[in-house]
Design a protein around this motif. Structure first.
Motif, PDB file in Angstrom:
ATOM      1  N   ALA A  57      46.451  48.521  43.704  1.00 26.81           N
ATOM      2  CA  ALA A  57      47.028  47.548  44.651  1.00 26.81           C
ATOM      3  C   ALA A  57      46.208  47.434  45.948  1.00 26.81           C
ATOM      4  CB  ALA A  57      48.466  47.922  44.960  1.00 26.81           C
ATOM      5  N   THR A  58      45.665  48.558  46.423  1.00 29.31           N
ATOM      6  CA  THR A  58      44.912  48.494  47.682  1.00 29.31           C
ATOM      7  C   THR A  58      43.639  47.669  47.483  1.00 29.31           C
ATOM      8  OG1 THR A  58      45.635  50.763  47.979  1.00 29.31           O
ATOM      9  CG2 THR A  58      44.010  49.940  49.557  1.00 29.31           C
ATOM     10  N   ARG A  59      42.976  47.950  46.369  1.00 32.09           N
ATOM     11  CA  ARG A  59      41.749  47.224  46.030  1.00 32.09           C
ATOM     12  C   ARG A  59      42.069  45.723  45.840  1.00 32.09           C
ATOM     13  NH1 ARG A  59      36.329  47.110  46.177  1.00 32.09           N
ATOM     14  NH2 ARG A  59      35.382  46.293  44.283  1.00 32.09           N
ATOM     15  N   ARG A  60      43.150  45.458  45.128  1.00 33.11           N
ATOM     16  CA  ARG A  60      43.548  44.075  44.836  1.00 33.11           C
ATOM     17  C   ARG A  60      43.846  43.315  46.129  1.00 33.11           C
ATOM     18  NH1 ARG A  60      48.730  44.070  41.361  1.00 33.11           N
ATOM     19  NH2 ARG A  60      49.649  44.360  43.407  1.00 33.11           N
ATOM     20  N   ASP A  61      44.556  43.990  47.048  1.00 35.73           N
ATOM     21  CA  ASP A  61      44.920  43.305  48.292  1.00 35.73           C
ATOM     22  C   ASP A  61      43.668  42.993  49.118  1.00 35.73           C
ATOM     23  OD1 ASP A  61      47.467  43.417  47.473  1.00 35.73           O
ATOM     24  OD2 ASP A  61      48.098  45.042  48.813  1.00 35.73           O
ATOM     25  N   TRP A  62      42.689  43.902  49.038  1.00 32.45           N
ATOM     26  CA  TRP A  62      41.446  43.651  49.779  1.00 32.45           C
ATOM     27  C   TRP A  62      40.709  42.443  49.188  1.00 32.45           C
ATOM     28  CZ3 TRP A  62      36.192  44.152  48.230  1.00 32.45           C
ATOM     29  CH2 TRP A  62      35.283  43.896  49.284  1.00 32.45           C
ATOM     30  N   ILE A  63      40.607  42.416  47.861  1.00 34.29           N
ATOM     31  CA  ILE A  63      39.918  41.271  47.218  1.00 34.29           C
ATOM     32  C   ILE A  63      40.717  39.975  47.479  1.00 34.29           C
ATOM     33  CG2 ILE A  63      39.130  40.280  45.007  1.00 34.29           C
ATOM     34  CD1 ILE A  63      38.778  43.197  44.022  1.00 34.29           C
ATOM     35  N   HIS A  79      29.558  44.152  44.454  1.00 38.44           N
ATOM     36  CA  HIS A  79      30.558  45.001  45.106  1.00 38.44           C
ATOM     37  C   HIS A  79      31.955  44.746  44.532  1.00 38.44           C
ATOM     38  CE1 HIS A  79      27.769  45.193  48.869  1.00 38.44           C
ATOM     39  NE2 HIS A  79      27.295  45.837  47.817  1.00 38.44           N
ATOM     40  N   VAL A  80      32.128  43.577  43.959  1.00 38.49           N
ATOM     41  CA  VAL A  80      33.366  43.249  43.240  1.00 38.49           C
ATOM     42  C   VAL A  80      32.938  42.792  41.852  1.00 38.49           C
ATOM     43  CG1 VAL A  80      35.314  41.618  43.112  1.00 38.49           C
ATOM     44  CG2 VAL A  80      34.640  42.555  45.334  1.00 38.49           C
ATOM     45  N   SER A  81      33.660  43.242  40.822  1.00 36.87           N
ATOM     46  CA  SER A  81      33.301  42.795  39.471  1.00 36.87           C
ATOM     47  C   SER A  81      34.085  41.536  39.116  1.00 36.87           C
ATOM     48  CB  SER A  81      33.599  43.903  38.455  1.00 36.87           C
ATOM     49  OG  SER A  81      34.997  44.070  38.354  1.00 36.87           O
ATOM     50  N   GLN A 112      38.716  38.744  29.249  1.00 36.92           N
ATOM     51  CA  GLN A 112      37.621  39.119  28.330  1.00 36.92           C
ATOM     52  C   GLN A 112      36.316  38.433  28.734  1.00 36.92           C
ATOM     53  OE1 GLN A 112      38.331  38.236  24.170  1.00 36.92           O
ATOM     54  NE2 GLN A 112      36.214  38.886  23.701  1.00 36.92           N
ATOM     55  N   GLN A 113      36.427  37.161  29.133  1.00 39.63           N
ATOM     56  CA  GLN A 113      35.210  36.452  29.594  1.00 39.63           C
ATOM     57  C   GLN A 113      34.593  37.204  30.762  1.00 39.63           C
ATOM     58  OE1 GLN A 113      35.854  32.292  30.782  1.00 39.63           O
ATOM     59  NE2 GLN A 113      33.832  32.279  31.737  1.00 39.63           N
ATOM     60  N   ALA A 114      35.440  37.698  31.662  1.00 37.70           N
ATOM     61  CA  ALA A 114      34.949  38.445  32.835  1.00 37.70           C
ATOM     62  C   ALA A 114      34.308  39.760  32.416  1.00 37.70           C
ATOM     63  CB  ALA A 114      36.107  38.684  33.801  1.00 37.70           C
ATOM     64  N   GLU A 115      34.933  40.420  31.440  1.00 36.43           N
ATOM     65  CA  GLU A 115      34.364  41.705  30.961  1.00 36.43           C
ATOM     66  C   GLU A 115      32.968  41.462  30.398  1.00 36.43           C
ATOM     67  OE1 GLU A 115      38.586  43.903  29.824  1.00 36.43           O
ATOM     68  OE2 GLU A 115      37.387  43.013  28.204  1.00 36.43           O
ATOM     69  N   GLU A 116      32.828  40.394  29.600  1.00 36.97           N
ATOM     70  CA  GLU A 116      31.517  40.095  28.990  1.00 36.97           C
ATOM     71  C   GLU A 116      30.483  39.786  30.076  1.00 36.97           C
ATOM     72  OE1 GLU A 116      33.569  38.345  24.930  1.00 36.97           O
ATOM     73  OE2 GLU A 116      32.465  36.962  26.216  1.00 36.97           O
ATOM     74  N   MET A 117      30.921  39.072  31.114  1.00 40.18           N
ATOM     75  CA  MET A 117      29.979  38.742  32.197  1.00 40.18           C
ATOM     76  C   MET A 117      29.551  40.007  32.942  1.00 40.18           C
ATOM     77  SD  MET A 117      31.735  35.236  33.528  1.00 40.18           S
ATOM     78  CE  MET A 117      30.752  35.021  34.984  1.00 40.18           C
ATOM     79  N   ASP A 118      30.513  40.895  33.203  1.00 36.85           N
ATOM     80  CA  ASP A 118      30.172  42.154  33.888  1.00 36.85           C
ATOM     81  C   ASP A 118      29.208  42.979  33.031  1.00 36.85           C
ATOM     82  OD1 ASP A 118      31.675  41.671  36.165  1.00 36.85           O
ATOM     83  OD2 ASP A 118      33.480  42.622  35.354  1.00 36.85           O
ATOM     84  N   GLU A 119      29.419  42.945  31.728  1.00 33.32           N
ATOM     85  CA  GLU A 119      28.561  43.690  30.816  1.00 33.32           C
ATOM     86  C   GLU A 119      27.123  43.153  30.910  1.00 33.32           C
ATOM     87  OE1 GLU A 119      29.828  46.380  29.439  1.00 33.32           O
ATOM     88  OE2 GLU A 119      27.838  46.786  28.566  1.00 33.32           O
ATOM     89  N   MET A 131      28.052  30.955  40.881  1.00 34.78           N
ATOM     90  CA  MET A 131      29.487  31.165  41.144  1.00 34.78           C
ATOM     91  C   MET A 131      30.038  32.243  40.200  1.00 34.78           C
ATOM     92  SD  MET A 131      30.789  27.374  42.294  1.00 34.78           S
ATOM     93  CE  MET A 131      29.916  26.332  41.133  1.00 34.78           C
ATOM     94  N   PHE A 132      29.195  33.222  39.943  1.00 34.68           N
ATOM     95  CA  PHE A 132      29.516  34.324  39.030  1.00 34.68           C
ATOM     96  C   PHE A 132      30.898  34.926  39.325  1.00 34.68           C
ATOM     97  CE2 PHE A 132      29.690  38.875  38.159  1.00 34.68           C
ATOM     98  CZ  PHE A 132      29.217  38.966  36.867  1.00 34.68           C
ATOM     99  N   GLY A 133      31.770  34.877  38.318  1.00 38.94           N
ATOM    100  CA  GLY A 133      33.040  35.627  38.390  1.00 38.94           C
ATOM    101  C   GLY A 133      34.149  34.989  39.208  1.00 38.94           C
ATOM    102  N   ILE A 134      33.923  33.786  39.727  1.00 44.65           N
ATOM    103  CA  ILE A 134      34.981  33.186  40.563  1.00 44.65           C
ATOM    104  C   ILE A 134      36.036  32.509  39.677  1.00 44.65           C
ATOM    105  CG2 ILE A 134      35.493  31.438  42.325  1.00 44.65           C
ATOM    106  CD1 ILE A 134      32.796  32.081  43.560  1.00 44.65           C
ATOM    107  N   PRO A 135      37.293  32.892  39.836  1.00 43.05           N
ATOM    108  CA  PRO A 135      38.355  32.283  39.022  1.00 43.05           C
ATOM    109  C   PRO A 135      38.572  30.818  39.402  1.00 43.05           C
ATOM    110  CG  PRO A 135      39.060  34.389  39.966  1.00 43.05           C
ATOM    111  CD  PRO A 135      37.805  33.984  40.692  1.00 43.05           C
TER     112      PRO A 135
END
Ligand SMILES: CCCCCC/C=C\CCCCCCCC(=O)NCCO
Length: 572
Positions: A57-63, A79-81, A112-119, A131-135
């Protein structure tokens, strides 16, 4: 004689009985679909919540506290995946949905799309797209593989698209991750946001008021901070009106700046009323960054859709040092906007003047004619296409006025329009709008072409770069009002008829002084003014935007003016 009258009455009675029985059967069958779809959505939202809750939750609130530019930077630096970004926006999207009923489906594959991109990003040779990883949130009518595009028609539930549209493919290539679809009014031909399948989406500032439409789910979601960037569509104001109602910023580009292959339309085959998809975000800055990247890489779309010209992002137009010449108006001569909307334009004018631009009065010619041409060309078959679909569906009560007008034969409307115009002239104009025949339709098309020439001619004569004007006639009204005041789209539909690029930037909120002025000075000369006035009472604190527009392929000048207004207001 009596025999024939009795026969006629019996025939009419039998037809009515058959129609009613048939409608009853259709509605009963579709009601089970509605129940199933709503149950599925509830499960889908639970699943999205579960995914969002995976993140500390702390990490989530920061992002969650990062704006678009900051999140983009953190994702680029690693710094953020992408997974963290998606989980955060599932969490924020669910919260916004619980408040406004904005979402029709969370796209669960986003994780899953995000996991593949992080990989992929682990490889040192991998170059992250900009715009890597932006929802990214998407209006429900945009085609995403595996998801419905019902446009609020129950009959179209459970008919998922088999492919992504070219635009969606492009957004994914640029690194964006579609994470949800958002609600619309049934048929998309309304500026509220209700349908029998998903229900009503509300305004994040006041749930008794509409978030606007037809890209209302986007407005509500972004306004409630459940998304940083989304895509709407606009054929009469559907990007711009929700932005104005929800305090968000967005742009409807001219038709040819995006590929339309593989996309969908509210009513296909209306060549003179140009619709386009357009970005919506919490600020203008985000729209600029998004479009700079998309149009910077527009060859991707042009290569796949030859009808999309390869017109690239024009940085020299956006970043030009040359001061703008701006034409402005606060009343289009067809529908006087409520006081807060007029004040917003005058404040934006001052901001632009303070930045060194020249702002001069401009009068859009003959808006009464424009209204007629717009409705004639947007309902070019008298509304038959949409009506046929509606009669096979549960009909949404908050679009009653449109449906009634589509049901009354054109010749009857014409016959009634004259006597009606004697007591209610503007209603008379609306009722003589729908076309009688192809001869009249051709004339309307020719008139639109002539009007376009005249309008750009007037701008050129005065050396105007952009136009500044109200975004609508009123702040967000109650959910049933848009259908009752259909002609309130005059400020936005004009720029579809002209096929200009046009955007909305938030400028102010309704004040007590605006309300006093409304009560004391706003006209009550006909029913539409009375409804608008009543709906605006009590709107203190609701957001107000202004509209900026320019001829096709000059969207960058529109964005420049919008951004300068934003900087003047927020200092950044
Ligand atoms: C006698 C006239 C009948 C008029 C029937 C009303 C038809 C259309 C209403 C237009 C209102 C436009 C609202 C905005 C719609 C929009 O931009 N939709 C986006 C679709 O991509």
């Amino acid at each position: 004689m009596l025999f024939y009258v009795v026969l006629l009455l019996l025939g009419a009675g039998a037809y009515y009985y058959h129609f009613k029985t048939n409608r009853k059967k259709i509605i009963e069958r579709l009601e089970t679909v509605v129940q199933r779809r709503r149950d599925d959505l509830a499960k889908n939202v639970q699943e999205a919540k579960r995914i969002g809750d995976k993140l500390d939750a702390t990490r989530r609130d920061w992002i969650a506290g990062l704006d678009f530019e900051q999140l983009q930077g953190e994702l680029q630096r690693g710094h953020v995946s992408a997974v963290e970004a998606v989980r955060t926006y599932f969490y924020k999207g669910v919260l916004a949905h619980q408040k406004t009923n904005a979402v029709t489906a969370f796209i669960l594959e986003a994780e899953q799309q995000a996991e593949e991109m992080d990989e992929k990003a682990k490889s040192p040779s991998y170059v992250k797209p900009p715009m890597f990883g932006i929802p990214l949130s998407l209006k429900e009518c945009l085609k995403v593989k595996g998801y419905d595009t019902t446009r609020g028609f129950v009959q179209d539930a459970y008919r998922p698209s088999t492919e992504d549209s070219i635009q969606i493919e492009h957004y994914k290539k640029l690194g964006l991750i579609p994470f949800c679809q958002t609600n619309v009014p049934q048929s998309l031909l309304s500026y509220n946001c209700s349908n029998p399948l998903f229900g009503t989406t509300t305004n994040p500032y006041d749930s008794t008021r509409t978030c606007g439409g037809s890209s209302g789910g986007e407005g509500a979601l972004i306004g409630a901070k459940g998304s940083l960037i989304g895509i709407g569509t606009d054929v009469g104001g559907s990007v711009r009106i929700p932005c104005h109602f929800t305090g968000t910023a967005g742009l409807k580009p001219s038709k040819m700046r995006f590929a339309h292959r593989g996309g969908g339309a509210s009513v296909p085959g209306k060549p003179m009323i140009d619709a386009n998809d357009g970005p919506m975000a919490q600020d203008v800055k985000t729209n600029v960054e998004f479009l700079r990247n998309v149009w910077g890489d527009i060859d991707f779309q042009s290569d796949r859709d030859p009808y999309c010209p390869p017109v690239h992002w024009n940085e020299s137009l956006y970043a030009s040092e040359k001061k703008l010449r701006v034409g402005y108006y606060i009343d289009d001569g067809w529908f006087t906007p409520t006081p807060a909307l007029q004040r917003a334009v005058l404040e934006a004018k001052k901001h632009l003047e303070a930045a060194g631009h020249t702002v001069v009065p401009f009068y859009p010619p003959r808006l009464t004619e424009v209204i007629q041409l717009y409705f004639r060309a947007v309902c070019l078959d008298g509304g038959q296409y949409v009506l046929n679909k509606l009669l096979k569906d549960i009909i949404e009560p908050t679009i009653n006025m449109q449906v009634t007008l589509w049901m009354i034969p054109t010749w009857v409307q014409r016959a009634l329009s004259y006597p009606i115009s004697l007591v209610f002239p503007r209603m008379g104009v609306l009722m003589s709008s729908l076309t009688r025949d192809t001869f009249e339709l051709r004339e309307a098309y020719a008139d639109i072409e002539a009007y376009r020439e005249e309008y750009v001619g007037l701008m050129m004569k005065d050396n105007l770069d952009v136009i500044l004007c109200p975004a609508s006639i009123m702040p967000a009204p109650q959910h049933d009002i848009p259908s009752k005041v259909l002609c309130g789209v005059s400020y936005t539909c004009l720029y579809n008829l002209l096929d200009f690029g046009a955007g909305v930037v938030p400028v102010t909120k309704v004040s007590k002084a605006d309300e006093e002025k409304l009560i004391n000075e706003y006209p009550e000369t006909d029913k539409w003014y009375q409804i608008t006035k009543k709906a605006t009472i009590g709107a203190i604190g609701m957001p107000i935007g202004v509209q900026v527009a320019a001829p096709p392929f000059r969207e960058e000048a529109v964005l420049r003016a919008m951004r300068e207004i934003e900087i003047a207001i927020h200092g950044k």
